[in-house]
Design an enzyme around this catalytic site. Sequence first.
Site, short mmCIF file in Angstrom:
data_model
loop_
_atom_site.label_atom_id
_atom_site.label_comp_id
_atom_site.label_asym_id
_atom_site.label_seq_id
_atom_site.Cartn_x
_atom_site.Cartn_y
_atom_site.Cartn_z
N LYS A 55 14.03 10.57 5.38
CA LYS A 55 13.03 10.87 6.41
C LYS A 55 13.69 11.56 7.60
O LYS A 55 13.20 12.56 8.11
CB LYS A 55 12.31 9.58 6.85
CG LYS A 55 11.33 9.06 5.79
CD LYS A 55 10.81 7.66 6.08
CE LYS A 55 9.92 7.17 4.92
NZ LYS A 55 9.45 5.79 5.05
N GLN A 99 10.27 0.87 8.92
CA GLN A 99 10.39 0.84 7.45
C GLN A 99 10.10 -0.57 6.93
O GLN A 99 10.62 -1.56 7.43
CB GLN A 99 11.81 1.29 7.04
CG GLN A 99 12.00 1.45 5.54
CD GLN A 99 11.19 2.59 4.92
OE1 GLN A 99 10.84 3.56 5.60
NE2 GLN A 99 10.86 2.48 3.65
N ASP A 122 2.53 6.13 10.20
CA ASP A 122 2.36 5.49 8.89
C ASP A 122 0.88 5.19 8.62
O ASP A 122 0.51 4.90 7.48
CB ASP A 122 3.11 4.15 8.87
CG ASP A 122 4.39 4.21 8.06
OD1 ASP A 122 4.43 4.98 7.08
OD2 ASP A 122 5.34 3.48 8.41
N1 GUN Z 1 8.09 1.17 2.48
C1 GUN Z 1 7.66 1.74 1.33
N2 GUN Z 1 6.82 2.77 1.62
C2 GUN Z 1 6.73 2.83 2.95
C3 GUN Z 1 6.00 3.69 3.84
O1 GUN Z 1 5.27 4.59 3.44
N3 GUN Z 1 6.18 3.43 5.16
C4 GUN Z 1 6.97 2.41 5.62
N4 GUN Z 1 7.04 2.24 6.93
N5 GUN Z 1 7.63 1.61 4.82
C5 GUN Z 1 7.51 1.83 3.50
#
Ligand code: GUN
Length: 298
Positions: A55, A99, A122
Amino acid sequence: MPETHIIDGKAIAAELTDDIARQTTAFTHENGAPPCLAVILVGDDAASAVYVRNKGRTAAKVGFRSIQETLPADVADERLTDLVKALDADDSVHGILVQLPLPAHIDEAKLLELISPEKDVDGFHPVNVGRLASGQTDGALTPCTPAGSVMLAKSYLGNDLSGIDAIVVGRSNIVGKPAAQLLLAENCTVTIAHSRTTDLKSKVLAADLVVAAVGRPEMIRGDWIKPGACVIDVGINRVGAPDLGAGKTRLVGDVAFAEAIGVAGAITPVPGGVGPMTIAMLMANTLKAAKAITTKSN
Ligand code: GUN
């Protein structure tokens, strides 16, 4: 055996990020500073660390300012809360992502509510969840993986998904539930299946669009798939691969890919399908958040 189209998520994501990079140049020129994405990683889960690194890398590539905060698994709740509050109060930060999953001692729902809905890239804040559920998809920030999954489905099925029988296998807050809401907003007839669903195979067999998000390696077999169906495989599972050598592993999806070839009309590969789209949609959400925040403050 009919040809199965392999949906190239990597290429579709690259097209999207190229466009975001162009828009970012213009944004930075107009505002004197780039969009800024802050990502918080708690603990040392290997898969989460890889996702967070990707990311940050993509954010830098499209021209964003990227902040990464890494905290130990035993971080005090208060320290994490203070960090989120500080990032939320910082006008130069446009997007905040924590995350998941978080260590068990952290109250995930409480933490996510500390992020302002306009910085919630998100789409996990209850306000954004509510907007999606009530059909306000235009202004809201929608969860990245489901939004990317719908885009991949459209790349094969076309933009009009009206009337399509879709099944979402999995009911997580991150993927299953928002994917179902997005497909409903596209006028699909949506079935949500989960671990307690009875006769799952026959339900999957009835669907023209399958979104697999159960997190179980290759659970959906080739003979579960309706001939010609579009299959979006959200699963990313690391499994042992003794055929590659002792101790080796490989990534597989929630769908038995080799069995689905020749049955499905189209399928996303793992890796190279939904994964890159999740990151591209995060960039799109961050740019969208930055534009909305700067427009409001000007
Ligand atoms: N863990 C797995 N997928 C995601 C996501 O799309 N966003 C976040 N913040 N954590 C994740």
